[in-house]
Design an enzyme around this catalytic site. Sequence first.
Site, PDB file in Angstrom:
ATOM      1  N   HIS A   1     -11.101  -3.664  10.295  1.00  0.00           N
ATOM      2  CA  HIS A   1     -11.833  -3.570   9.029  1.00  0.00           C
ATOM      3  C   HIS A   1     -12.928  -2.499   9.088  1.00  0.00           C
ATOM      4  CE1 HIS A   1      -9.749  -6.716   7.120  1.00  0.00           C
ATOM      5  NE2 HIS A   1     -10.735  -7.486   6.716  1.00  0.00           N
TER       6      HIS A   1
ATOM      7  N   GLU B   1       0.815  -1.212   0.000  1.00  0.00           N
ATOM      8  CA  GLU B   1       0.000   0.000   0.000  1.00  0.00           C
ATOM      9  C   GLU B   1       0.849   1.264   0.000  1.00  0.00           C
ATOM     10  OE1 GLU B   1      -0.459  -2.529   2.098  1.00  0.00           O
ATOM     11  OE2 GLU B   1      -2.421  -3.334   1.545  1.00  0.00           O
TER      12      GLU B   1
END
Lengths: 335, 368
Positions: free
Chosen positions: A136, A67
């Site tokens: 999440h 990322e």
Amino acid sequence: MQTQTATTREITYAQAIQEALDQAMGLCDDVIVMGQLVDYKSGIFGTTTGLVEKYGKNRVLDMPVAEAMMTSAAGGAALAGLRPVVVHQRLDFMLYSMDAIVNWISLWYFKSNGESRMPLTIRAITGKGWGQGPQHSKSFHAFFAHIPGLRVAMPSTAFDAKGLLLESILGENPTFIIEGRSLFSMKDEVPEIPYRVRFGEGKIMKSGKDVTLVAIGTFVPLAMRAAFDLLKNGIDVEVIDPRTLSPFDNALVCESVAKTGRLVVVDPGWNFSGFSAEVVAGVVEQVGSVLKANPIRVTLPDSHTPMSMSLESQYYPDEQRLSDTITKLMRQNGL
Amino acid sequence: MQNFSSINMKAGINTIPLGSVPEDTAIALYKAMLRVRMIEEALISEYHPADEIRCPVHFCLGQEAVSAALSFLVKDEDYIFSHHRSHGYYLGKNAPLRALFSELYGRETGANGGKAGSQDISYSDKHFYSGAILSGATSISVGTAFALKYKKLPYAAIAGFGEGATDEGVFWETVNFAALHSLPLLLICENNYYATYSPMSKRMAVENIAQKVGAFGGKNHSVFGNDILSVYMSISNALEEIRSGGGPVFIEVFTYRNNSHVGPEDDSYIGYRSAEEMAFWKANDPIVLIEEKLGADMIARLRPGFEHDIKTEIDDAFKFAKESAFPATSDWQMLNYHPETPLADSLLKEFASGNFNQDQKDHIPGPY
């Protein structure tokens, strides 16, 4: 505002995002989509489905699980004329790229003295429900809005998702679109044409005279449900969706509070040092003397997100809690 | 030339003979190194006690070879991304000296109007960029390389950094992506052995960086970085390969920082480098080595003229910087956001949204 008449139809939030990407790529060859798994049939919950077949693997790039580099590379590509859209299926994973975001992309325009810019869009999805748990489900919109040089949008409807995404991709500043996973199947009337929703322009979702309810991102639908419920009890709530947090349409909120004299903020973020505090501060600083009651914030608790269903349902406020809060506020005496 | 065994230098101190490049090229490279050297020395001598340069400056004495070589090999359309030790790369991209000095003095005529200073300086017209966080600019360069390939342009992105940058995880993500997509990227690692004070041996289990890059699928070379001719040939070959579509190349350039990590003060009191080691590198200084090759007669003939030219340029840059105004008070918002949206204006329509139907349930995701 000069408006067009055009065909609209009901599509979902996810379909609206997909359509915005498709149209941006069709309008401008410099637009690329990059992110893990963007070129699979499942297509990031349907938001990138079909793009690779139409635009090819060079424009719809599956990325390594890296990322930090992905975000930096988007910046470098933007510098050389591309308009990358970086997609993170879970916002939490994006946090590996905080150096790229905070130390480089946000200040690139500033430190070049306005000579150089990185027009890139970062789509980050916040999970909610089904035990997404603490890795999440984070949103961090307050943090991103805190950083100069970034623009932050939290579209709550399919209409805004498409218009803000197009505005961002074809705009000139680095922009975060924080999308709520809980909104993805919700429908709205969306024009077929490519259109814009401007940053810094909030929207009155429902007008009312008794209390101003500023609702952010994923909490807009629940705010709307609560507002219409309260109407049955004679409480007329004005619901404002700021749509973008940076820039933030403080004037619209203040105008509303000047009318209602009451303010409730419902924010899918932590309470302490959260965006809800910014909304309250903006009102108090500008029109504080009109308040008939203390402002109220309805937020997530100052805790990480639990997995268990029973805890999850306590963690996220629902319509009932919001309605009760507003009812109580209306019964309260003035300041 | 002497040997110095305690330095872990895979390339050895091999140099290539003068005849490897045309003599006028060797002389031009010598002058370019001398220019960087004299500029840095002038800034060091001006830094205190005047205290008008009020930003951290990482000088590059001893590390002039890469920038001198680049100044003859880069095209205007190429991009250079530098680390915090930026002056050499700035000059290597042939950006103007006045704007550099003025930036260091925080003046409105500076390369960035006084917003950036030494470690964040950029010069967009020449596609030169820098920044202080290690490997940050390097990881940006891979995206620029992607854009150049995407647009089918015959140019290169070039990243210059120290071996300390390879301690960062994102560096290896960058090498992987560049190799995976065969991108036009030149990675130049100026290995000066120290991250501030900390030597490689304290930071890496495997010190051969070129070999590690090779494991990721990147082409790699090691070169003795104080031999300007080796550095020039190595970068020249690499750029030729990259421009012809050969994919990324990594060059590990073994060199040495003669000055302190940062600022004009001497940091040798910290004791992180031995006197013996420093003496070795002083004897193998890149300017000393090329002067040995060109010969004492030629140097005696050329150097005074070169020094005169460079000093004139430096004096002019100091004068320009000191006489320039400080930036005016700012509208802070305007500094951070580009105010216009020309492309969106031309492609997007205005449309007022209708009413949202609140009678629908939120989506509850499944397990994935």
